[in-house]
Motif scaffolding. Structure first.
Motif, PDB file in Angstrom:
ATOM      1  N   LYS A  18       0.798  -1.227   0.000  1.00 49.94           N
ATOM      2  CA  LYS A  18       0.000   0.000   0.000  1.00 49.94           C
ATOM      3  C   LYS A  18       0.828   1.274   0.000  1.00 49.94           C
ATOM      4  O   LYS A  18       0.335   2.335  -0.347  1.00 49.94           O
ATOM      5  N   VAL A  19       2.093   1.190   0.431  1.00 50.84           N
ATOM      6  CA  VAL A  19       2.956   2.364   0.502  1.00 50.84           C
ATOM      7  C   VAL A  19       4.187   2.094  -0.356  1.00 50.84           C
ATOM      8  O   VAL A  19       4.841   1.068  -0.206  1.00 50.84           O
ATOM      9  N   ILE A  20       4.464   3.025  -1.265  1.00 52.96           N
ATOM     10  CA  ILE A  20       5.602   2.876  -2.167  1.00 52.96           C
ATOM     11  C   ILE A  20       6.507   4.087  -2.000  1.00 52.96           C
ATOM     12  O   ILE A  20       6.051   5.224  -2.057  1.00 52.96           O
ATOM     13  N   ILE A  21       7.779   3.818  -1.795  1.00 51.15           N
ATOM     14  CA  ILE A  21       8.772   4.879  -1.646  1.00 51.15           C
ATOM     15  C   ILE A  21       9.605   4.905  -2.922  1.00 51.15           C
ATOM     16  O   ILE A  21      10.132   3.876  -3.337  1.00 51.15           O
ATOM     17  N   LEU A  22       9.693   6.080  -3.518  1.00 51.04           N
ATOM     18  CA  LEU A  22      10.420   6.249  -4.776  1.00 51.04           C
ATOM     19  C   LEU A  22      11.378   7.431  -4.683  1.00 51.04           C
ATOM     20  O   LEU A  22      11.137   8.369  -3.915  1.00 51.04           O
ATOM     21  N   PRO A  23      12.416   7.415  -5.513  1.00 51.08           N
ATOM     22  CA  PRO A  23      13.261   8.608  -5.611  1.00 51.08           C
ATOM     23  C   PRO A  23      12.433   9.785  -6.163  1.00 51.08           C
ATOM     24  O   PRO A  23      11.573   9.595  -7.034  1.00 51.08           O
ATOM     25  N   ARG A  27       9.236  10.853  -9.703  1.00 50.44           N
ATOM     26  CA  ARG A  27       7.860  11.350  -9.546  1.00 50.44           C
ATOM     27  C   ARG A  27       7.188  11.505 -10.913  1.00 50.44           C
ATOM     28  O   ARG A  27       6.031  11.156 -11.098  1.00 50.44           O
ATOM     29  N   LYS A  28       7.939  11.989 -11.880  1.00 49.63           N
ATOM     30  CA  LYS A  28       7.393  12.225 -13.230  1.00 49.63           C
ATOM     31  C   LYS A  28       6.941  10.927 -13.899  1.00 49.63           C
ATOM     32  O   LYS A  28       6.081  10.939 -14.763  1.00 49.63           O
ATOM     33  N   ASP A  29       7.496   9.797 -13.487  1.00 48.84           N
ATOM     34  CA  ASP A  29       7.161   8.513 -14.102  1.00 48.84           C
ATOM     35  C   ASP A  29       5.785   7.999 -13.691  1.00 48.84           C
ATOM     36  O   ASP A  29       5.253   7.078 -14.318  1.00 48.84           O
ATOM     37  N   LEU A  30       5.196   8.586 -12.659  1.00 39.99           N
ATOM     38  CA  LEU A  30       3.868   8.132 -12.229  1.00 39.99           C
ATOM     39  C   LEU A  30       2.795   8.444 -13.260  1.00 39.99           C
ATOM     40  O   LEU A  30       1.715   7.857 -13.209  1.00 39.99           O
ATOM     41  N   ILE A  31       3.095   9.312 -14.205  1.00 39.98           N
ATOM     42  CA  ILE A  31       2.132   9.610 -15.264  1.00 39.98           C
ATOM     43  C   ILE A  31       1.784   8.343 -16.059  1.00 39.98           C
ATOM     44  O   ILE A  31       0.701   8.226 -16.619  1.00 39.98           O
ATOM     45  N   LYS A  39      -4.620   5.900  -6.934  1.00 40.49           N
ATOM     46  CA  LYS A  39      -5.545   6.216  -5.843  1.00 40.49           C
ATOM     47  C   LYS A  39      -5.551   5.134  -4.770  1.00 40.49           C
ATOM     48  O   LYS A  39      -5.875   5.403  -3.620  1.00 40.49           O
ATOM     49  N   ASP A  40      -5.183   3.915  -5.152  1.00 38.08           N
ATOM     50  CA  ASP A  40      -5.182   2.783  -4.230  1.00 38.08           C
ATOM     51  C   ASP A  40      -3.902   2.726  -3.391  1.00 38.08           C
ATOM     52  O   ASP A  40      -3.819   1.954  -2.445  1.00 38.08           O
ATOM     53  N   LEU A  41      -2.912   3.541  -3.733  1.00 36.76           N
ATOM     54  CA  LEU A  41      -1.595   3.476  -3.104  1.00 36.76           C
ATOM     55  C   LEU A  41      -1.214   4.812  -2.486  1.00 36.76           C
ATOM     56  O   LEU A  41      -1.732   5.857  -2.864  1.00 36.76           O
ATOM     57  N   LYS A  42      -0.268   4.764  -1.561  1.00 34.66           N
ATOM     58  CA  LYS A  42       0.296   5.984  -0.990  1.00 34.66           C
ATOM     59  C   LYS A  42       1.754   6.041  -1.440  1.00 34.66           C
ATOM     60  O   LYS A  42       2.494   5.073  -1.284  1.00 34.66           O
ATOM     61  N   PHE A  43       2.158   7.165  -2.010  1.00 32.23           N
ATOM     62  CA  PHE A  43       3.516   7.339  -2.505  1.00 32.23           C
ATOM     63  C   PHE A  43       4.277   8.305  -1.613  1.00 32.23           C
ATOM     64  O   PHE A  43       3.742   9.328  -1.194  1.00 32.23           O
ATOM     65  N   LYS A  44       5.524   7.948  -1.342  1.00 29.90           N
ATOM     66  CA  LYS A  44       6.428   8.833  -0.608  1.00 29.90           C
ATOM     67  C   LYS A  44       7.664   8.976  -1.482  1.00 29.90           C
ATOM     68  O   LYS A  44       8.138   8.004  -2.069  1.00 29.90           O
ATOM     69  N   PHE A  45       8.162  10.196  -1.578  1.00 28.34           N
ATOM     70  CA  PHE A  45       9.306  10.483  -2.438  1.00 28.34           C
ATOM     71  C   PHE A  45      10.467  10.998  -1.599  1.00 28.34           C
ATOM     72  O   PHE A  45      10.266  11.799  -0.684  1.00 28.34           O
TER      73      PHE A  45
END
Length: 87
Positions: A18-23, A27-31, A39-45
């Motif tokens: 449910k939680v994904i940590i990315l560099p 962030r631009k790749d989430l497009i 919407k189903d996930l929480k992203f932390k950068f």
């Protein structure tokens, strides 16, 4: 940055993460990731590794991220024997 973000995010969602940590630079790749998946996930950068550690570990080496109900707690890293290096 990391490659293959879309595939990695979709696989994580299928695995129940449910939680994904990315560099931050990814962030631009989430497009490329469908909105319904986002919407189903929480992203932390994070920009630096120092920002990652508090997101993943609490004091005592316990994970700060949510676990599945049937998942065992993380083992204390100090209790895990060191793996010998073979040359």
């Amino acid at each position: 940055p990391v490659g293959g973000i879309k595939d990695k995010v979709l696989a994580a969602q299928r695995a129940g993460i449910k939680v994904i940590i990315l560099p931050e630079r990814n962030r631009k790749d989430l497009i490329e990731v469908p909105e319904n998946v986002q919407k189903d996930l929480k992203f932390k950068f994070v920009k630096r590794i120092e920002e990652l550690l508090p997101l993943v570990f609490e004091k005592g080496g316990k994970s700060a991220l949510p676990r599945k109900k049937d998942e065992e707690p993380a083992t204390d890293p100090a209790a895990v024997p060191e793996t010998p290096v073979v040359n």
